[in-house]
Design a protein around this motif. Sequence first.
Motif: not given
Length: 423
Positions: A106-125
């Motif tokens: 509901v709070l930590d981990g929703l939308i901007w969890g570790d998995s989302r950051l990993e995917l977004v970071s890989a695409r940006l890199l």
Amino acid sequence: MILLICSLVQAQTLTLDRLMEGVDTRVPYLGASSAKVDQAAAKVTSAGAVNDPYIVGGWASEDGVPGVEDGSLSFVQPTSLGPTMALNWDGSVANGTPSAELSVPVLDGLIWGDSRLELVSARLLFSIQEATLDLDVLQARGKAAESWWKWVAYGRKLDLAERQLQLAVQRNAALERGLELGQRSRLELVDNQRALLSRKSSAIQAKQELDSAAVSLSLWWRDAQGRPQTPEREQIPQDWGWGEPRLDLAWDLTQLEQRPDVVVLDLALQLADAELRRAQNQALPKVDLKAKLEPDKVSGGLALEVPILMRKERGSLGYARAELDRVAFVRQGALDQLAAELQQSHQLVEASWERVVIARQALAVAEEALAMERTAFELGGSEVFRLVLREGQLADAEKAVIEAELSYGLADLRRRMVIGQGP
């Protein structure tokens, strides 16, 4: 016949455009940069696994017949946005119980969890590496163009040195005959021989400089297999391929943000923003809602985890904010530096062109002076010493034109490099 065709292809004029066509991954460090793009693409593929479904489960059997004893099998579908769904089968294959589960942070981990950051970071890199490759290509093209300009200039200087030498050689033969006939003095022959030896030395130096420039250029001009090709003197173009500058500082300034290195900083800002969003999300309490649907009932639950001091979370959040500020300052500083370099390059282009105009005017004057000196010499109103002096002045004027045109070409190249256009 094949050898003749190959030699004709090899002897084609090496224009700047033709050189630029070969500045690609055949150049080793561009090939290495391209490989980094491939590595980044592979990491995007790997990061995409956060959305891949998977199966877990197992059965145990004492008599070797599966499906009789208790077991479990689950089809799990995770998502990079946080929620995870699972379809379960508990019990034997023949008499198992199906169920469905849903877990939602509901709070930590929703939308901007570790998995989302990993995917977004890989695409940006990946995008950063692509822009870095563009920057490497731009810089390689700039270095190749600079080598080409110098190669052409040294070729023209060698032509000049050989023409001057040929004049002294031809005159030396005439003076020797005149000395034998008593029409010329020994001093005139000595004056010419002194000029001849000096010009021989200049021609040797000019040849060495051209050979060195050709080797430097070979690092950028490569064959189909990527091997360096040393251009021949016959391939030097007769035309530099440029004219009077048409400068537009206002338009050039609008191009700065399109430079690959500025694009890299823009992407780095996006990456820092993503890390800040994750840090903000991570600073929230961890609350997971769970729901389970079975044939005869529906159940749910809640899991709560709240760090009391939240030192790690507050530290991560502060670091992420500072990183976003840092990249923003770096980007602004880079744009300010580029704007200053662009203004300087415009000034340099204008000054270099003025030098070209003046050098050409001085050349015309030197040509006229030499023509009058030759007429006087042929009529017996001058001497070898003065003729040699006038020829030297003309050679200096021609060399000044070559150097001024080279300076102008390199200045305009610098301007084009600053705006990210390249040669």
